[in-house]
Design a protein around this motif. Structure first.
Motif, PDB file in Angstrom:
ATOM      1  N   THR A  85       4.218  -7.442  -0.395  1.00 32.12           N
ATOM      2  CA  THR A  85       5.349  -7.315  -1.127  1.00 32.12           C
ATOM      3  C   THR A  85       6.565  -7.493  -0.438  1.00 32.12           C
ATOM      4  N   HIS A  86       7.407  -8.472  -0.557  1.00 34.00           N
ATOM      5  CA  HIS A  86       8.487  -8.902  -0.083  1.00 34.00           C
ATOM      6  C   HIS A  86       9.478  -7.761  -0.210  1.00 34.00           C
ATOM      7  N   SER A  88      12.157  -8.089  -1.095  1.00 35.78           N
ATOM      8  CA  SER A  88      13.189  -8.333  -2.297  1.00 35.78           C
ATOM      9  C   SER A  88      12.296  -7.935  -3.609  1.00 35.78           C
ATOM     10  N   GLY A  89      11.068  -7.489  -3.308  1.00 36.98           N
ATOM     11  CA  GLY A  89      10.064  -7.016  -4.629  1.00 36.98           C
ATOM     12  C   GLY A  89       9.388  -7.918  -5.125  1.00 36.98           C
TER      13      GLY A  89
END
Length: 130
Positions: A85-86, A88-89
């Motif tokens: 998961t980045h 940013s989501g």
């Protein structure tokens, strides 16, 4: 003689080192000199090329969360199935197949799929008329 447990521990260490403060400098000694990294688009990178691309990617990926869902070993191969998961989501699912030789990671094949697109990719195998 190395065992599948040794191979799994090597891969876990490499992942932890790579994502930890040591980054590519910490993982480099765990890769053989003839290391190759393969991607689904037929791109293959040498050890030097792969380390350089990962080093560049780690800056924008700082804070990425990696959840290992499965870590399986069979002989000289280890499979890692993870969810990443980045910050940013945005979420991706990754499957890495690693070949271990002489106690070092020698080869990696990587498959990456954006989690949000997974359902759309299931349609290719369904029979016509559905």
């Amino acid at each position: 003689m190395t065992t599948t447990t040794d191979h799994k521990e090597l891969v876990q260490r490499a992942l932890a080192d790579l994502l930890g403060p040591g980054g590519v400098d910490a993982v480099a000694p765990l890769l053989s000199e003839d290391f190759l990294h393969h991607r689904p688009d037929a791109t293959t990178s040498t050890k030097k090329e792969w380390l350089a691309s990962v080093e560049a990617a780690l800056v924008p990926l700082a804070g990425m969360r990696v959840e290992v869902l499965h870590l399986l070993a069979d002989g000289g191969h280890v499979v890692v199935h993870s969810r990443r998961t980045h910050p940013s989501g945005v979420e991706i699912t990754v499957v890495d197949l690693l070949r271990i030789e002489d106690g070092l990671i020698t080869e990696v094949w990587e498959i990456i799929e954006p989690a949000a697109e997974a359902a759309a990719h299931l349609e290719w195998w369904q029979p016509a008329g559905r």
